[in-house]
Scaffold this motif. Sequence first.
Motif, PDB file in Angstrom:
ATOM      1  N   SER A   1      -4.507   7.184   7.211  1.00 39.88           N
ATOM      2  CA  SER A   1      -3.268   6.809   7.895  1.00 39.88           C
ATOM      3  C   SER A   1      -3.527   5.637   8.827  1.00 39.88           C
ATOM      4  CB  SER A   1      -2.721   7.991   8.712  1.00 39.88           C
ATOM      5  OG  SER A   1      -2.453   9.099   7.891  1.00 39.88           O
ATOM      6  N   PHE A   2      -2.646   4.634   8.773  1.00 36.33           N
ATOM      7  CA  PHE A   2      -2.694   3.505   9.698  1.00 36.33           C
ATOM      8  C   PHE A   2      -1.620   3.712  10.748  1.00 36.33           C
ATOM      9  CE2 PHE A   2      -4.864   1.947   6.022  1.00 36.33           C
ATOM     10  CZ  PHE A   2      -5.839   1.096   6.518  1.00 36.33           C
ATOM     11  N   LYS A   3      -2.018   3.836  11.993  1.00 37.95           N
ATOM     12  CA  LYS A   3      -1.096   4.207  13.061  1.00 37.95           C
ATOM     13  C   LYS A   3      -0.012   3.162  13.285  1.00 37.95           C
ATOM     14  CE  LYS A   3      -4.553   7.024  15.445  1.00 37.95           C
ATOM     15  NZ  LYS A   3      -5.326   7.236  16.689  1.00 37.95           N
ATOM     16  N   ASN A   4      -0.352   1.881  13.188  1.00 39.68           N
ATOM     17  CA  ASN A   4       0.639   0.839  13.461  1.00 39.68           C
ATOM     18  C   ASN A   4       1.613   0.628  12.304  1.00 39.68           C
ATOM     19  OD1 ASN A   4      -1.227  -0.291  11.736  1.00 39.68           O
ATOM     20  ND2 ASN A   4      -1.247  -2.296  12.721  1.00 39.68           N
ATOM     21  N   GLU A   5       1.308   1.187  11.127  1.00 42.86           N
ATOM     22  CA  GLU A   5       2.175   1.038   9.962  1.00 42.86           C
ATOM     23  C   GLU A   5       3.035   2.273   9.706  1.00 42.86           C
ATOM     24  OE1 GLU A   5      -0.058   0.136   6.493  1.00 42.86           O
ATOM     25  OE2 GLU A   5      -0.886  -1.729   7.277  1.00 42.86           O
ATOM     26  N   ASN A   6       2.665   3.400  10.298  1.00 41.13           N
ATOM     27  CA  ASN A   6       3.321   4.669   9.992  1.00 41.13           C
ATOM     28  C   ASN A   6       3.262   4.958   8.492  1.00 41.13           C
ATOM     29  OD1 ASN A   6       4.650   7.051  10.813  1.00 41.13           O
ATOM     30  ND2 ASN A   6       6.653   6.199  10.273  1.00 41.13           N
ATOM     31  N   ARG A   7       2.128   4.590   7.882  1.00 37.15           N
ATOM     32  CA  ARG A   7       1.924   4.813   6.451  1.00 37.15           C
ATOM     33  C   ARG A   7       0.671   5.634   6.216  1.00 37.15           C
ATOM     34  NH1 ARG A   7       4.521   1.041   2.942  1.00 37.15           N
ATOM     35  NH2 ARG A   7       6.668   0.937   3.685  1.00 37.15           N
ATOM     36  N   ARG A   8       0.717   6.418   5.148  1.00 34.36           N
ATOM     37  CA  ARG A   8      -0.395   7.265   4.760  1.00 34.36           C
ATOM     38  C   ARG A   8      -0.771   6.950   3.319  1.00 34.36           C
ATOM     39  NH1 ARG A   8       0.115  12.718   3.583  1.00 34.36           N
ATOM     40  NH2 ARG A   8       2.351  12.573   3.946  1.00 34.36           N
ATOM     41  N   TYR A   9      -2.073   6.790   3.061  1.00 36.64           N
ATOM     42  CA  TYR A   9      -2.562   6.464   1.723  1.00 36.64           C
ATOM     43  C   TYR A   9      -3.467   7.595   1.243  1.00 36.64           C
ATOM     44  CZ  TYR A   9      -0.958   1.799   3.023  1.00 36.64           C
ATOM     45  OH  TYR A   9      -0.198   0.731   3.446  1.00 36.64           O
ATOM     46  N   GLU A  10      -3.143   8.128   0.075  1.00 35.31           N
ATOM     47  CA  GLU A  10      -3.892   9.276  -0.453  1.00 35.31           C
ATOM     48  C   GLU A  10      -4.435   8.940  -1.830  1.00 35.31           C
ATOM     49  OE1 GLU A  10      -2.159  13.205  -2.203  1.00 35.31           O
ATOM     50  OE2 GLU A  10      -2.371  13.499  -0.038  1.00 35.31           O
ATOM     51  N   GLY A  11      -5.728   9.202  -2.017  1.00 32.68           N
ATOM     52  CA  GLY A  11      -6.328   8.935  -3.314  1.00 32.68           C
ATOM     53  C   GLY A  11      -7.832   8.861  -3.218  1.00 32.68           C
ATOM     54  N   ASN A  12      -8.433   8.066  -4.085  1.00 32.96           N
ATOM     55  CA  ASN A  12      -9.890   7.959  -4.139  1.00 32.96           C
ATOM     56  C   ASN A  12     -10.392   6.715  -3.421  1.00 32.96           C
ATOM     57  OD1 ASN A  12     -11.099  10.197  -5.790  1.00 32.96           O
ATOM     58  ND2 ASN A  12      -9.530   9.502  -7.235  1.00 32.96           N
TER      59      ASN A  12
ATOM     60  N   ASP B   1      -5.613  -4.547  -1.207  1.00 36.70           N
ATOM     61  CA  ASP B   1      -5.512  -4.755   0.248  1.00 36.70           C
ATOM     62  C   ASP B   1      -4.234  -4.117   0.801  1.00 36.70           C
ATOM     63  OD1 ASP B   1      -7.892  -6.200   0.281  1.00 36.70           O
ATOM     64  OD2 ASP B   1      -6.856  -8.091  -0.127  1.00 36.70           O
ATOM     65  N   ARG B   2      -3.982  -2.888   0.370  1.00 39.45           N
ATOM     66  CA  ARG B   2      -2.831  -2.085   0.803  1.00 39.45           C
ATOM     67  C   ARG B   2      -1.495  -2.628   0.302  1.00 39.45           C
ATOM     68  NH1 ARG B   2      -5.168  -2.082   6.128  1.00 39.45           N
ATOM     69  NH2 ARG B   2      -3.180  -2.582   7.132  1.00 39.45           N
ATOM     70  N   MET B   3      -1.503  -3.651  -0.546  1.00 39.99           N
ATOM     71  CA  MET B   3      -0.282  -4.146  -1.183  1.00 39.99           C
ATOM     72  C   MET B   3      -0.158  -3.529  -2.576  1.00 39.99           C
ATOM     73  SD  MET B   3      -0.092  -8.221  -0.253  1.00 39.99           S
ATOM     74  CE  MET B   3      -1.595  -8.591  -1.172  1.00 39.99           C
ATOM     75  N   ARG B   4       1.084  -3.295  -3.018  1.00 41.26           N
ATOM     76  CA  ARG B   4       1.311  -2.819  -4.380  1.00 41.26           C
ATOM     77  C   ARG B   4       0.943  -3.937  -5.340  1.00 41.26           C
ATOM     78  NH1 ARG B   4       7.399  -1.100  -2.940  1.00 41.26           N
ATOM     79  NH2 ARG B   4       7.222  -3.254  -2.219  1.00 41.26           N
ATOM     80  N   HIS B   5      -0.004  -3.655  -6.215  1.00 40.05           N
ATOM     81  CA  HIS B   5      -0.506  -4.703  -7.105  1.00 40.05           C
ATOM     82  C   HIS B   5      -1.092  -4.043  -8.346  1.00 40.05           C
ATOM     83  CE1 HIS B   5      -1.816  -8.896  -7.750  1.00 40.05           C
ATOM     84  NE2 HIS B   5      -2.839  -8.356  -8.391  1.00 40.05           N
ATOM     85  N   GLY B   6      -0.526  -4.386  -9.519  1.00 40.42           N
ATOM     86  CA  GLY B   6      -0.929  -3.738 -10.748  1.00 40.42           C
ATOM     87  C   GLY B   6       0.166  -2.819 -11.230  1.00 40.42           C
ATOM     88  N   LYS B   7      -0.205  -1.732 -11.873  1.00 40.21           N
ATOM     89  CA  LYS B   7       0.770  -0.766 -12.376  1.00 40.21           C
ATOM     90  C   LYS B   7       1.132   0.225 -11.270  1.00 40.21           C
ATOM     91  CE  LYS B   7       0.833  -2.206 -16.679  1.00 40.21           C
ATOM     92  NZ  LYS B   7       2.058  -2.782 -17.306  1.00 40.21           N
ATOM     93  N   GLY B   8       2.441   0.518 -11.162  1.00 37.81           N
ATOM     94  CA  GLY B   8       2.852   1.474 -10.141  1.00 37.81           C
ATOM     95  C   GLY B   8       4.277   1.944 -10.318  1.00 37.81           C
ATOM     96  N   GLU B   9       4.651   2.867  -9.451  1.00 39.73           N
ATOM     97  CA  GLU B   9       5.998   3.450  -9.472  1.00 39.73           C
ATOM     98  C   GLU B   9       6.488   3.567  -8.043  1.00 39.73           C
ATOM     99  OE1 GLU B   9       8.176   7.578 -11.045  1.00 39.73           O
ATOM    100  OE2 GLU B   9       6.114   7.078 -11.638  1.00 39.73           O
ATOM    101  N   VAL B  10       7.730   3.130  -7.801  1.00 44.34           N
ATOM    102  CA  VAL B  10       8.271   3.141  -6.457  1.00 44.34           C
ATOM    103  C   VAL B  10       9.641   3.812  -6.462  1.00 44.34           C
ATOM    104  CG1 VAL B  10       9.338   0.852  -6.684  1.00 44.34           C
ATOM    105  CG2 VAL B  10       8.774   1.739  -4.419  1.00 44.34           C
ATOM    106  N   LYS B  11       9.915   4.580  -5.416  1.00 45.40           N
ATOM    107  CA  LYS B  11      11.221   5.208  -5.256  1.00 45.40           C
ATOM    108  C   LYS B  11      12.127   4.272  -4.468  1.00 45.40           C
ATOM    109  CE  LYS B  11       9.415   9.893  -5.543  1.00 45.40           C
ATOM    110  NZ  LYS B  11       9.246  11.217  -4.890  1.00 45.40           N
TER     111      LYS B  11
END
Length: 255
Positions: A155-166, A194-204
Amino acid sequence: MKNLIFNFYEKIFGFSRRKVGIVWFSEVKTKMECKYFGKLDENGRKQGPGTFIYSPSLVYNGDFVSDVKQGSGSIALSTFKDKSQTTQEDLVRFSGNFDKDELNGEGHFIISGISSYKGHFLNGEKHGFGIFENSEVIYKGNFEMGCYHGLGNLSFKNENRRYEGNFEKSKMVGEMKVYTGDQETWIYKGELLDRMRHGKGEVKLSLGRYAGDFVEDNIKGEGELSFDDSEFVYKGSFVDGGPVMISNTIGVELF
């Protein structure tokens, strides 16, 4: 962190020893004096629970076996809080299980006002499952020799974002899930750069869902756009965040 504090003075300076209940060490060149309060074995080695004072600011309290830290213990580097030098506060503290002078097994490491780690250690390094926190991040997951490694939650406190994975050597690898704050439902699932969506993905999205290509955080390439309240599905090329054929005028908030 290996031997960062544990044997600092012993490695640099040579100390003489007397076989008494309270053992004093002195080194003329540095004007430093060390003390040991505790039991000794028949050979004059520290044995059982004791306190070893490297200096007024560096103290170990815990178990010894044949002169080495072995078992439960803590070591603290402290400073005086006031000019009267009557009250001390810890700057750095290690506590937990020691094996052959190193933190091995469960332990807690705190640098006052900077960072903390609670979890498993191997030879003084974060290794296994643990929780690390500083002013910028909170990481819960697996470590390998001090690095984020394996399954984890960052979790990055200044972004209010959480990243889960390997993770490998503290870097995100493969498919990651991105969450907002403490929400349990992910907002993005896929590859990152670098925490940007890049490559294959799915977004709501606000009205539906997109699955396909991303380039530097933007929807771009081949993908599929669907809507929650409609059976309409667009499959094809995307640019500037929208379908090429509709020229991004469909009135859907994509981000």
